[in-house]
Design an enzyme around this catalytic site. Structure first.
Site, short mmCIF file in Angstrom:
data_model
loop_
_atom_site.label_atom_id
_atom_site.label_comp_id
_atom_site.label_asym_id
_atom_site.label_seq_id
_atom_site.Cartn_x
_atom_site.Cartn_y
_atom_site.Cartn_z
N TYR A 85 0.84 -1.20 0.00
CA TYR A 85 0.00 0.00 0.00
C TYR A 85 0.87 1.26 0.00
CZ TYR A 85 -3.47 3.39 1.67
OH TYR A 85 -4.29 4.49 1.82
N LYS A 88 1.29 3.92 -3.07
CA LYS A 88 0.88 5.31 -2.85
C LYS A 88 2.05 6.28 -3.05
CE LYS A 88 -3.55 5.17 -1.78
NZ LYS A 88 -4.57 5.97 -2.47
#
Length: 271
Positions: free
Chosen positions: A157, A161
């Site tokens: 994640y 990102k």
């Protein structure tokens, strides 16, 4: 809905919000409408999309942002309903695969980048070709304060990102001066996606933040709509950190910060 934010310069504009039926996305969509914009929302649950679109007086398209055909349909729907796409908010995301990167399957790793990085690019490409190339516009990507540091179990994640953060800056350079591209990086916010972090011991987590509470979706929505609006007309390629002071917590005299401890102990629902 009567606008109370006309000064934001969004009256009569049209916006697309991914992941727009709950949490941050829903709050963003609501605030865009309050600012005078018309909104097209997209999410995977067809019933939620229909209900949200009706409640906001806009339109909606159900499907996965991992599917480029769905993203083309989103742009086509917004153009058909509103005749324009002035604002794109890339909010939909996945936090899978969760766990140590040494255990991550290549397919799941790729899926994270498809949803968190590729989908925002594909949607912006569609909006650019359909409207923004000739008329301009604004893009706001939802990143995370975790893109700038490391922590347990959310490596895919955070890495994806971080890539979205760089994509934001790259697009800001390539699409200027017609289109402004910025990002908002939330800290821990009270959403379903983050429930596994804050719910087990919210009081302890909140006490470790300088501002004394976890975030609410409305906190992020205010920042997103401001960046999308004419109030931020001389800002592009920027990342606005909205984290309750997470980055400065080491100087905070309160109790220790608990989020990393919780991330080591709990697994999120699969998304």
């Amino acid at each position: 809905m009567t606008s109370s934010y006309a000064q934001d310069g969004l009256e009569g504009r049209a916006a697309v919000v991914t992941g727009g039926t709950r949490g941050i996305g829903r709050a963003v969509a609501e605030r865009l409408v309050a600012a005078g914009a018309r909104v097209c929302v997209t999410a995977r649950d067809a019933d939620e999309v229909r209900r949200t679109a009706a409640e906001l007086g806009g339109v909606g398209v159900s499907g996965s942002v991992a599917d480029p055909a769905h993203l083309r349909e989103v742009v086509d729907t917004a153009m058909g309903a509103f005749g324009r796409v002035d604002v794109v908010v890339n909010n939909a995301a996945t936090n899978q695969p969760y766990g140590p990167l040494m255990d991550a399957e290549p397919g799941a790793w790729r899926d994270a980048f498809v949803v968190n990085v590729e989908a925002p690019l594909v949607l912006v490409q569609g909006a650019w070709r359909a409207w923004m190339r000739e008329h301009g516009g604004s893009v706001v990507n939802i990143c995370t304060e975790g893109a700038e540091h490391v922590g347990p179990n959310l490596g895919a994640y955070g890495t994806s990102k971080a890539a979205l953060l760089h994509l934001t800056r790259q697009l800001a350079g390539e699409l200027a001066p017609k289109v402004r591209v910025n990002s908002v990086s939330p800290g821990l916010v009270r959403t379903e996606m983050a429930r596994f972090v804050w719910e087990p011991d919210e009081e302890r987590v909140a006490a470790g933040l300088p501002l004394g509470r976890i975030g609410e979706p409305e906190d992020i929505a205010r920042a997103v709509v401001w960046l999308a609006s004419e109030a931020a007309r001389w800002i592009t390629g920027a990342d606005l950190l909205v984290d309750g002071g997470t980055r400065v917590r080491t100087a905070h005299p309160g109790p220790g910060y608990a989020v990393h401890d919780l991330l080591r102990s709990y697994a999120p629902p699969r998304s």
